[in-house]
Scaffold this motif. Structure first.
Motif, PDB file in Angstrom:
ATOM      1  N   VAL A 142       3.636  11.063   2.498  1.00  0.00           N
ATOM      2  CA  VAL A 142       2.878   9.809   2.504  1.00  0.00           C
ATOM      3  C   VAL A 142       1.405  10.071   2.776  1.00  0.00           C
TER       4      VAL A 142
ATOM      5  N   VAL B  36      -5.234   8.084   5.798  1.00  0.00           N
ATOM      6  CA  VAL B  36      -3.844   8.242   6.247  1.00  0.00           C
ATOM      7  C   VAL B  36      -3.676   9.645   6.816  1.00  0.00           C
TER       8      VAL B  36
ATOM      9  N   PHE C 216       0.835  -1.207   0.000  1.00  0.00           N
ATOM     10  CA  PHE C 216       0.000   0.000   0.000  1.00  0.00           C
ATOM     11  C   PHE C 216       0.871   1.259   0.000  1.00  0.00           C
ATOM     12  N   MET C 217       1.982   1.236   0.750  1.00  0.00           N
ATOM     13  CA  MET C 217       2.866   2.406   0.845  1.00  0.00           C
ATOM     14  C   MET C 217       3.633   2.656  -0.446  1.00  0.00           C
TER      15      MET C 217
ATOM     16  N   LYS D  10      -0.171  11.461  -0.355  1.00  0.00           N
ATOM     17  CA  LYS D  10      -0.204  10.556  -1.496  1.00  0.00           C
ATOM     18  C   LYS D  10      -1.136   9.371  -1.283  1.00  0.00           C
ATOM     19  N   CYS D  11      -1.183   8.836  -0.062  1.00  0.00           N
ATOM     20  CA  CYS D  11      -1.897   7.581   0.187  1.00  0.00           C
ATOM     21  C   CYS D  11      -3.269   7.763   0.830  1.00  0.00           C
ATOM     22  N   HIS D  12      -3.656   8.985   1.186  1.00  0.00           N
ATOM     23  CA  HIS D  12      -4.942   9.187   1.857  1.00  0.00           C
ATOM     24  C   HIS D  12      -6.089   8.737   0.964  1.00  0.00           C
TER      25      HIS D  12
ATOM     26  N   LYS E 193      -6.522   5.918  -0.379  1.00  0.00           N
ATOM     27  CA  LYS E 193      -6.113   4.951  -1.393  1.00  0.00           C
ATOM     28  C   LYS E 193      -6.735   3.596  -1.059  1.00  0.00           C
TER      29      LYS E 193
END
Length: 706
Positions: free
Chosen positions: A506, A522, A466-467, A509-511, A513
């Motif tokens: 992070v 995130v 995921f990261m 970018k990943c919120h 997702k």
């Protein structure tokens, strides 16, 4: 009024309020049109063509349906409901057969969808039975392909392509929708009956009346093209409920396997095995169809997965399940002293067990100890219903839970308990593990991120995937999964990044997702906020709420209280001595000067933890899952001179208590262990305790429990 070889066919065509053609029935829309005509095969005569509209519960029509059929909600509102239309169908077919001098008939439809994917599922949901004629039918596409092998493949055939192959008229606008289709199907049948072809209708398709239970052996070969995984099932659903969801499709004998979680409870998934790949492909079209108010996801699965769940090797289980067409009930929570007579007396005369004691199967550990579970066979549904009414009634001093079960669940439960090793052991060679000191970072710098809404099945590998590219910016040992009070994943995780800027990137970018069909939130946070949650506190929009006590509530041993290793093997296990698992009898002459023992792990054991603890060892593996081997004396002496984290003195043993009531306090625990020897004061240096707890432990007691 059906037979394996009938003199008459009833050509049947239908349409729903939704999808048409190859997707008929895939959207759960109701039937709105039936058109049929009787065909006498020997004389090539036909009966009257009948067209009947059907009033659906939901009269809203799809755009495709309006365009193709020309029907309107107003016209359908004046029609009869499906059960009345089917009654009229039977009466009119009987009348036409009488005129033609025939008595038996078999349905003939354009493909499988109308019978299997529309009529059977809809009548099952509306709780009325179809007549016997709908359990046997001819698939005109398959019959045409048999008669004309050079024609297109069965899956590519339509009424129009078959008519074009024979040179018949294909102008659908000449007749009403449904009428043209039936007349063209009749013309195709007459062409197949001509002297040049002389086709004979001999092998109809069949629909199983009911699901057949039965055992499955691990030695069987299961074709992966016949297995699906159903997800999102109600936890109380049985194999019969699942068979009803797939009504119209032929499930293999014993082909429903309900999946269990690590606690032995149903997890809402099932593996279903069908008789062939064609039935499996039709089952996949029921993806997100509804069972009650819940939609069920349907995916492909493999034969290996099915055998892992449903396969068994026990002769005792095979003998128990050899009685076919039995209703299986699972009993849970039985007293360990319960006998067969106790269980039969509990069930009573109103629900007699098939074969008496032979209809009972107690689940036991490999050493013969009872687990508190048992399975019971009943010969009919009425007896099983009477037994289920005793759910949570008392036997001895315990209430008993009763659930519907399946043959696959019997195999799965027995496999789970019988495969549990009595004393875990690990092979040689052995290597020493000395844990370096490590603690979770604290402070107000916002160099951490919080992941919220993780799937409960997510692991370390899923988080790293995921990261993405940001995994290179994670600190060593920087992934921390939060568990709830029952020791299960809470859906939250914290990750320590190398800097606040990396954490910010992070979070951006990943919120939201996606991870396994769920979006994950995130947020950037600080080490102090992370530690609050890891110690049992809460972090929400209202701010920080302190933990109920300062003892960590992660999976034991306590995450923040103990050191974590940078090696592949979880370092928490090094705090435990061999005596912690199987403590030897203590003697008053035990000396405090004895050198501490060093825990050793075989080299092969490293592979057991590679996916879960390598570089990101969170949460730590409980040492009770690992076998321990004492180190050679020379290695012990070398380890004693090394500088490392203090470990428990050899005379001591760390005790973990599970199943405590939530309102249990320190006094109740002290009273429970009254009479046991107490631990030395230097235990306090290993555990973060409140002042109140430390004062209790330092008092002259006879034991200590952590």
């Amino acid at each position: 009024m059906t037979a394996s070889h009938s003199d008459s066919l009833v050509v049947l065509f239908g349409a729903t309020a939704g999808a048409y053609g190859a997707k008929l029935g895939s959207d759960e829309r109701e039937l709105i049109l039936l058109v049929w005509q009787v065909v006498d095969l020997p004389s090539k005569k036909v009966g009257t063509l009948h067209k009947s509209l059907v009033k659906a519960d939901n009269l809203e029509l799809s755009d495709q349906c309006r365009e193709v059929s020309g029907l309107t909600p107003e016209g359908l509102g004046k029609a009869e409901p499906l059960d009345r239309v089917l009654q009229q169908f039977s009466q009119l077919v009987s009348s036409d057969l009488k005129v033609l001098g025939r008595s038996s008939y078999t349905l003939c439809s354009d493909g499988q969808l109308l019978i299997r994917q529309v009529l059977h599922p809809e009548t099952s949901k509306k709780n009325f039975l179809l007549s016997d004629c709908f359990y046997s039918f001819y698939d005109l596409r398959k019959e045409f392909n048999t008669c004309y092998p050079s024609s297109a493949a069965v899956k590519d055939q339509t009424i129009k392509t078959m008519a074009e192959y024979l040179g018949l008229g294909t102008d659908e606008t000449e007749e009403d929708f449904g009428v043209w289709q039936v007349k063209t199907m009749v013309a195709i049948i007459f062409s197949m009956l001509s002297e040049s072809c002389n086709h004979i209708f001999t092998e109809p398709e069949t629909v199983k009346y009911k699901y057949e239970t039965g055992p499955c052996s691990k030695s069987e070969t299961v074709d992966s093209e016949t297995v699906i995984r159903a997800r999102g099932l109600p936890w109380q659903s049985s194999d019969q409920d699942i068979a009803r969801f797939f009504k119209g499709l032929n499930i293999a004998k014993g082909g429903v396997a309900l999946c269990l979680n690590a606690q032995g409870r149903r997890n809402g998934e099932a593996l279903v095995r069908f008789v062939n790949s064609e039935q499996r492909d039709l089952a996949l079209e029921r993806h997100k169809h509804h069972m009650g108010s819940r939609y069920i996801e349907v995916y492909k699965a493999t034969g290996e997965e099915f055998l892992k769940i449903a396969g068994g090797t026990s002769n005792e289980v095979a003998q128990f399940l050899s009685k076919e067409n039995q209703v299986i009930i699972r009993m849970r929570g039985l007293p360990f002293t319960a006998t067969q007579e106790d269980v039969l007396g509990f069930l009573g005369p109103e629900c007699p067990v098939t074969g008496g004691k032979e209809g009972l199967l107690f689940v036991k550990y490999p050493d013969g100890r009872p687990t508190g579970d048992a399975f019971v066979l009943f010969s009919c549904e009425d007896y099983a219903q009477n037994a289920l009414k005793k759910h949570k009634e008392i036997l001895g001093k315990r209430y008993i839970e009763l659930f519907r079960s399946t043959a696959a669940e019997v195999q799965q439960v027995l496999n789970r308990y019988m495969s549990t090793p009595l004393i875990p052991t690990l092979p040689t060679p052995i290597i020493p593990v000395i844990p370096p000191p490590y603690t979770i970072a604290t402070g107000s710098v916002r160099d951490c991120v919080r992941l919220r809404g993780l799937p409960y099945t997510a692991g370390i590998d899923d988080i790293l995937e995921f990261m993405g590219d940001a995994t290179g910016d994670i600190k060593p040992h920087g992934v921390h999964m939060v568990l709830n009070q029952q020791g299960r994943p809470s859906g939250d995780a914290f990750i320590q990044m190398k800097s606040a800027d990396k954490a910010f990137m992070v979070a951006q970018k990943c919120h939201k997702k996606m991870m396994k069909d769920r979006y994950v939130e995130v947020f950037q946070c600080s080490g102090e906020e992370m530690n609050f949650v890891l110690m049992g506190g809460t972090l929400n929009r209202s701010g920080l709420s302190p933990p109920p006590c300062k003892l960590p509530c992660l999976s034991p041993p306590a995450y923040a209280a103990f050191q974590t290793a940078a090696a592949v093997i979880p370092a928490e296990a090094a705090l435990y001595q061999p005596q912690a698992l199987l403590p030897a009898t203590r003697t008053p002459q035990a000396t405090a000067a004895a050198p501490p023992a060093v825990t050793y792990y075989p080299a092969q054991a490293a592979q057991l933890y590679m996916n879960y603890t390598a570089y990101y060892p969170s949460p730590p593996v409980s040492p009770t899952t690992v076998g321990y081997i004492a180190a050679p004396p020379g290695a012990v002496a070398a380890a004693a001179t090394a500088t490392h984290t203090p470990i428990l003195p050899q005379p001591g043993a760390l005790v973990r208590m599970q199943g405590l009531p939530y309102n249990t306090g320190m006094k109740e625990i002290l009273s429970f262990f009254q009479g046991y020897q107490y631990a030395p004061d230097d235990y306090n240096g290993l555990i973060q305790l409140s002042d109140q707890a430390r004062s209790v432990l330092q008092a002259p007691k006879e034991w200590v429990c952590l």
